[in-house]
Design a protein around this motif. Structure first.
Motif, short mmCIF file in Angstrom:
data_model
loop_
_atom_site.label_atom_id
_atom_site.label_comp_id
_atom_site.label_asym_id
_atom_site.label_seq_id
_atom_site.Cartn_x
_atom_site.Cartn_y
_atom_site.Cartn_z
N GLU A 1 43.89 46.49 38.01
CA GLU A 1 42.86 47.01 38.92
C GLU A 1 41.77 45.96 39.07
N ILE A 2 41.49 45.61 40.30
CA ILE A 2 40.49 44.59 40.60
C ILE A 2 39.41 45.25 41.44
N SER A 3 38.15 45.01 41.07
CA SER A 3 37.05 45.59 41.83
C SER A 3 35.91 44.60 41.92
N CYS B 1 36.12 40.40 49.69
CA CYS B 1 37.11 40.03 50.69
C CYS B 1 38.50 39.99 50.05
N LYS B 2 39.53 39.94 50.86
CA LYS B 2 40.92 39.90 50.39
C LYS B 2 41.18 38.63 49.57
N ARG B 3 40.58 37.51 49.99
CA ARG B 3 40.77 36.26 49.24
C ARG B 3 40.26 36.39 47.81
N ALA C 1 41.45 36.64 42.09
CA ALA C 1 41.31 37.32 40.79
C ALA C 1 42.67 37.69 40.22
N ARG C 2 43.56 38.18 41.06
CA ARG C 2 44.91 38.54 40.60
C ARG C 2 45.64 37.30 40.08
N ASN D 1 48.46 34.13 36.54
CA ASN D 1 48.99 32.77 36.45
C ASN D 1 47.90 31.78 36.85
N PRO D 2 46.93 31.50 35.97
CA PRO D 2 45.85 30.59 36.33
C PRO D 2 46.36 29.17 36.55
#
Length: 98
Positions: A5-7, A11-13, A18-19, A24-25
């Motif tokens: 869960e990302i908050s 924006c979508k970017r 973040a994902r 996979n940094p």
């Protein structure tokens, strides 16, 4: 395994970054390598694209042990497919022969 869960992004970017950073940094790699016969002693180099963050120490250790030869033009491949990443390391500047 639960869903990630990302908050807080605006924006979508931001969500995509973040994902990717969590799962996979990756990072661009910039360093220097020895250069033989040049007007300078160290050649600045950069990766052509991002490298998995976990592979950076291995890549740096390898690059610290190699040597380029002058003359070199910016963009010349100094190391192809560094440590099996599929990413080339290229010269970041021209270096003329001494």
């Amino acid at each position: 395994e639960g869903a990630l869960e990302i908050s807080g992004q605006t924006c979508k970017r931001g969500e995509d970054f973040a994902r990717a950073e969590y799962t996979n940094p990756v990072r661009m790699l910039t360093t220097t390598v020895k250069i033989d016969g040049g007007r300078i002693h160290r050649l600045p180099v950069i990766s052509r694209s991002e490298i998995p963050k976990a592979k950076l120490p291995e890549c740096l250790k390898y690059l610290y042990g190699i040597q380029a030869s002058a003359p070199v033009k910016s963009g010349d491949v100094i190391c192809a497919d560094v440590c099996g990443t599929g990413v080339d390391i290229v010269a970041a500047r021209d270096v003329a022969s001494a």
